[in-house]
Design an enzyme around this catalytic site. Sequence first.
Site, PDB file in Angstrom:
ATOM      1  CG  ASN A  83      -2.158   0.870   1.006  1.00 11.67           C
ATOM      2  OD1 ASN A  83      -2.385   1.403  -0.082  1.00 11.67           O
ATOM      3  ND2 ASN A  83      -2.955   1.034   2.044  1.00 11.67           N
TER       4      ASN A  83
ATOM      5  CG  HIS B 147      -7.937   1.571   7.384  1.00 10.72           C
ATOM      6  ND1 HIS B 147      -6.753   2.259   7.477  1.00 10.72           N
ATOM      7  CD2 HIS B 147      -7.783   0.723   6.337  1.00 10.72           C
ATOM      8  CE1 HIS B 147      -5.916   1.842   6.547  1.00 10.72           C
ATOM      9  NE2 HIS B 147      -6.518   0.925   5.833  1.00 10.72           N
TER      10      HIS B 147
END
Length: 460
Positions: A311, A347
């Site tokens: 990521n 998130h």
Amino acid sequence: MLIRCCLDSQLLRDMWCDHIGQAGYPFALFQRYFLFQKELYLSHLYNTLTGVSLAYFNFGPQCCHSFVCVFIQFLILRLMGRTVTAIATTFTFQMVYLMAGYYFTATEHYDIKWTMPHCVLTLKLIGLALDYYDGRKEVEALTPEQQRFAVRGVPTLVEVCGFSFFYGAFMVGPQFSMTQYQKLVKGELTDVPGQRPNSFVPALKRLVLGLFFLVVYTVLGPYIPDEYLVSDAFEEQTFWYRCLYILIWGKVILYKYVTCWLVTEGVCILTGLGYNGKDEKGHSKWDACANMKIWLFETTPFFTGTIASFNTNTNAWVARYIYKRLKFLGNKLLSQAISLLFLAVWHGLHCGYLVCFQMEFLIVIVERQAISLVRDSPPLSKLSSITVLRPLFYVLQQLNHWMFMGYSLVPFCLFTWEKWIKVYQSVYFLGHLLFFTLLFALPFLRKALVPRKEKLKKAE
């Protein structure tokens, strides 16, 4: 209908973003052959309509949330201008809207809903506000990185929409700046000035690599389900079996993310957005939208190596817009902690995200201390340099690395307290006990194993 039917299966639901990524390739080919260096508004409209069509196909009328946030962001840029107030308003509005979305849609499972692409959009719009603010400053007052991304002109509504809904990155990323997007629609992101980029082969390589990991995950995933971790059968297994399962599960579970990012990266490369100049040998680089460093990801024995390879695009965004802009705090550790806290909240609202990033923070601190100790301690340095023992050390490092990588991912993937606490209890909170013990023990080991002259040299 194909994608909607796939949602009935847990495994195929995990592969949803891969299907979405593949849908971007026909769009990219059309843009490449029919819109290259054409009127800018045509590219903006095309990117908006294709991105919105994907959003509507998957989320129906709920895609209106994205429209609201994009339009409000455009108004903020126009009405508040290049001000700190605009940045504060953007950050507050976009994050609160995302948090509200999480609050009203959250369940105990991994669900595909409008909040998933919206979290990507949130970062994009916050980054746009910061780059727009940097555009007010003199070039000399900006860092080289800020100079690259500062937005000097005033984006139009259709331009902001095209940037926000670009089909190659709307659903699962990667992140890219407004300046990159502007170069894309102008036809400047090419290795051959004035001609279409030679990006077909690099894009195909990422697609094939993504499909390879899709096959790996599709084959192995059913044998290592998340649900088994919280089952009574898992608790009945031996301690070492439970540890081994977490190790293998943690490695395999990441392949679904790897697949999505590789496939979507290929779409970005095909359009030219992935062009990143040339290296020292004059070879074209296509990693501007890379979210994975596959070789490093598969071979590194370090936690920091996995973080640096996984990521990477989002990590770079956080470093650029959060971590580096906290420089005024004068404390790198505090800046890193705040950055990880932001990532955890971004998130979602499940407590598992906070626990996961807390473990990452702890493990990285301990690992850096351990590496420094081995480097500065003559006996440990000598032991680690013995050639015949290096394969053994590497295997042990990898086992330790992926065991506690999986351990950290347990709350990230299981979300709720009732689930992840049960798994941690089954392995007696091994990761927390080990790394908190090392956190306090390593300074004493350093005093015992590192000669005083080495300490003084390091202090200098």
